[in-house]
Design a protein around this motif. Structure first.
Motif, PDB file in Angstrom:
ATOM      1  N   UNK A   1      48.142  74.164  30.834  1.00 12.74           N
ATOM      2  CA  UNK A   1      46.719  74.989  31.151  1.00 12.74           C
ATOM      3  C   UNK A   1      45.720  74.064  31.244  1.00 12.74           C
ATOM      4  N   UNK A   2      45.067  74.254  32.249  1.00 11.32           N
ATOM      5  CA  UNK A   2      43.978  73.427  32.531  1.00 11.32           C
ATOM      6  C   UNK A   2      42.647  74.152  32.394  1.00 11.32           C
ATOM      7  N   UNK A   3      41.594  73.503  31.941  1.00 12.41           N
ATOM      8  CA  UNK A   3      40.362  74.191  31.946  1.00 12.41           C
ATOM      9  C   UNK A   3      39.529  73.336  33.126  1.00 12.41           C
TER      10      UNK A   3
ATOM     11  N   UNK B   1      45.864  81.941  37.843  1.00 11.03           N
ATOM     12  CA  UNK B   1      44.488  81.360  37.706  1.00 11.03           C
ATOM     13  C   UNK B   1      43.536  81.775  36.518  1.00 11.03           C
ATOM     14  N   UNK B   2      44.493  82.289  35.414  1.00 10.31           N
ATOM     15  CA  UNK B   2      43.981  82.618  34.052  1.00 10.31           C
ATOM     16  C   UNK B   2      44.664  82.019  32.959  1.00 10.31           C
ATOM     17  N   UNK B   3      44.263  82.082  31.704  1.00 15.15           N
ATOM     18  CA  UNK B   3      45.390  81.950  30.778  1.00 15.15           C
ATOM     19  C   UNK B   3      46.576  82.796  30.538  1.00 15.15           C
ATOM     20  N   UNK B   4      47.644  82.197  30.246  1.00 14.41           N
ATOM     21  CA  UNK B   4      48.700  82.916  29.896  1.00 14.41           C
ATOM     22  C   UNK B   4      48.759  83.911  28.764  1.00 14.41           C
ATOM     23  N   UNK B   5      49.627  84.993  28.759  1.00 12.53           N
ATOM     24  CA  UNK B   5      49.772  86.091  27.831  1.00 12.53           C
ATOM     25  C   UNK B   5      51.133  86.124  27.482  1.00 12.53           C
TER      26      UNK B   5
ATOM     27  N   UNK C   1      36.550  86.266  31.846  1.00 13.29           N
ATOM     28  CA  UNK C   1      37.488  87.199  32.348  1.00 13.29           C
ATOM     29  C   UNK C   1      38.916  86.830  32.186  1.00 13.29           C
ATOM     30  N   UNK C   2      39.665  87.561  31.618  1.00  9.88           N
ATOM     31  CA  UNK C   2      40.979  87.505  31.062  1.00  9.88           C
ATOM     32  C   UNK C   2      41.984  87.494  32.206  1.00  9.88           C
ATOM     33  N   UNK C   3      42.294  88.759  32.694  1.00 11.18           N
ATOM     34  CA  UNK C   3      43.330  88.857  33.778  1.00 11.18           C
ATOM     35  C   UNK C   3      43.120  88.626  35.125  1.00 11.18           C
ATOM     36  N   UNK C   4      44.130  88.536  35.921  1.00  6.56           N
ATOM     37  CA  UNK C   4      44.105  87.985  37.173  1.00  6.56           C
ATOM     38  C   UNK C   4      43.423  88.960  38.289  1.00  6.56           C
TER      39      UNK C   4
END
Ligand SMILES: Nc1ncnc2c1ncn2[C@@H]1O[C@H](COP(=O)(O)OP(=O)(O)OP(=O)(O)O)[C@@H](O)[C@H]1O
Ligand SMILES: [Mg+2]
Length: 427
Positions: A201-203, A291-295, A73-76
């Motif tokens: 960023x943390x996974x 709660x997701x990767x930045x863009x 899942x990409x977006x918040x």
């Protein structure tokens, strides 16, 4: 499920999702990458569907129909809407936090109380859902003061107020529900912090995590960081602002108490935790969680990962411990965003995009606001493309990125020519 020949479904339509799809496709574990709803570039490269990111039921049926092994899942918005919970309920593995975990982005008021409870450094604040106590709190504040809509506001819900009059107006406007709807029905009033901003960023898989290289983005539309805020005009990683020793300190003071606090709250946090940090005179403070990767940060972070990305996403989605050691390439990456003239205000759409005929070494064109029309790819958003360069140094990465920028054309092409300027002025 055997971890081979996997089918992955990426949810989203931006540069982040184009990057995620490309990086997942490189994994030896993966047979096919699909995307919904995608964009003009994604849809040429990957099998795509027309199901929107807010259609949980549509996504669940799609994932079942296509026998998807992992949904990324990409977006918040879908994360806050409980998409991961809905997928889990039918036995589909998904990367990203459940709705409980997504509150860290979905409610800034919740996050501030959480940070205070677990003594994680952050700006002094007050949360309010009534006008009178909010105005009273403002009387004790020194301007500038920051007023934030607590809920999701697509990056537009934060106002830095130069004086208390402006702050009072912002509070009244938000709480009335006029400009931010439900998202503004609660506000956070916050102390203004000064310093350099960086993103970590943390996974995550519960308390176990992998820290990605630190990045810095450029929010302002104009050269020298002037003008209006945007979704991001460029980014680079790693940044020399944060030494390994400083990172180790942030892990002790910020990361570990946050993940332990989530556990104590009964949240098994899986997925990306994006920590926005302000490096102040008094140490690093948390500005926000996503709660997701930045863009566009994804575009510069993922290419630096030497390990298999899908292996990490799988471990996180399954709640397995993350590996102790993850390798990163000894390289730098830069993304320069190609926008449309006028953005973040009104801008033209539907312009035909011409891409370079021969690939440029160490440069990749990522699609964001694009779509297909009559067999051509045309502009469809404010942020249109991202030119990503990688190299042994940030200078080399920049040269590759800007070489690609110059090789792309459409009528209203606009970009900043000074991405990375803070880093270059330091080194
Ligand atoms: N307390 C503060 N002091 C100074 N600047 C701040 C403060 N809070 C926020 N900002 C500025 O406003 C920006 C947006 O704030 P914040 O990250 O909370 O909002 P957001 O809408 O969730 O952003 P994003 O779209 O990056 O998720 C920050 O990147 C920072 O530049
Ligand atoms: Mg945010």
């Amino acid at each position: 499920m055997k971890d081979e020949n996997m089918k992955i479904l990426v949810i989203g339509s931006g540069g982040r999702e184009h990057t995620l799809a490309k990086e997942c496709a490189k994994s030896p574990l993966v047979g096919q990458v699909m995307v919904t709803p995608g964009n003009g570039g994604i849809n040429r490269e990957f099998t795509s569907f027309a199901v929107g990111v807010e259609d949980n039921r549509g996504i669940v049926s799609l994932a079942l129909d296509e026998n998807i092994d992992l949904v990324v899942v990409g977006p918040e918005v879908p994360l806050c809407n409980g998409l991961v919970d809905d997928l889990k309920a039918v036995g589909i593995l998904a990367y990203g936090p459940d709705a409980a975990g997504a509150q860290l982005e979905g409610s800034k008021a919740y996050t501030k109380d959480f940070l205070a409870k677990y003594s994680v450094p952050t700006a002094a604040y007050g949360n309010f859902s009534e006008v009178a106590p909010a105005l009273q709190y403002l009387e004790g504040c020194q301007p500038p003061v920051v007023v934030k809509a607590s809920g999701l506001a697509a990056g537009k819900g934060v106002l830095i107020c130069e004086n208390l009059q402006e702050a009072r107006a912002a509070v009244e406007d938000m709480l009335s529900g006029e400009s931010f709807g439900e998202s503004g029905k609660e506000v956070v009033i916050e102390e203004f912090l000064e310093g350099e901003e960086v993103s970590l960023h943390l996974i995550c898989s519960g308390e176990s995590y992998v820290a990605m290289p630190m990045s810095q983005d450029h929010k302002k539309v104009g050269e020298g960081d002037a003008g209006l805020n945007t979704g991001g005009m460029g980014a680079y990683a790693p940044t020399s602002l944060v030494t390994p020793g400083m990172l180790a300190r942030y892990e002790e003071e910020i990361v570990k108490p946050t993940l332990a606090g989530l556990k104590a709250e009964g949240v098994d946090f899986r997925g990306t935790l994006y920590i926005g940090l302000m490096l102040t005179e008094n140490g690093a403070k948390v500005l926000e969680f996503n709660v997701r990767f930045g863009d566009p940060e994804t575009q510069v972070i993922l290419p630096l990962l030497a390990n298999d990305l899908v292996e990490l996403l799988l471990k996180s989605a399954r709640g397995e411990p993350m590996p102790d050691q993850v390798a990163f390439k000894d390289e730098s990456a830069m993304v320069v965003v190609l926008a449309s003239h006028g953005y973040p205000g009104a801008y033209p759409k539907g312009e035909v995009i011409t891409e370079p005929e021969t690939p440029i070494a160490d440069a990749v064109l990522i699609h964001a606001g694009t779509r297909e029309k009559d067999g051509k790819v045309v502009t469809a958003g404010g942020r249109v493309l991202g030119a990503v360069g990688t190299g042994a140094s940030l200078t080399a990465a920049r040269d590759r990125a800007y070489e690609l920028v110059e090789a792309v054309s459409y009528e209203s092409k606009y970009f900043r020519s000074d991405i990375g300027h803070r880093e270059f002025s330091r080194t």
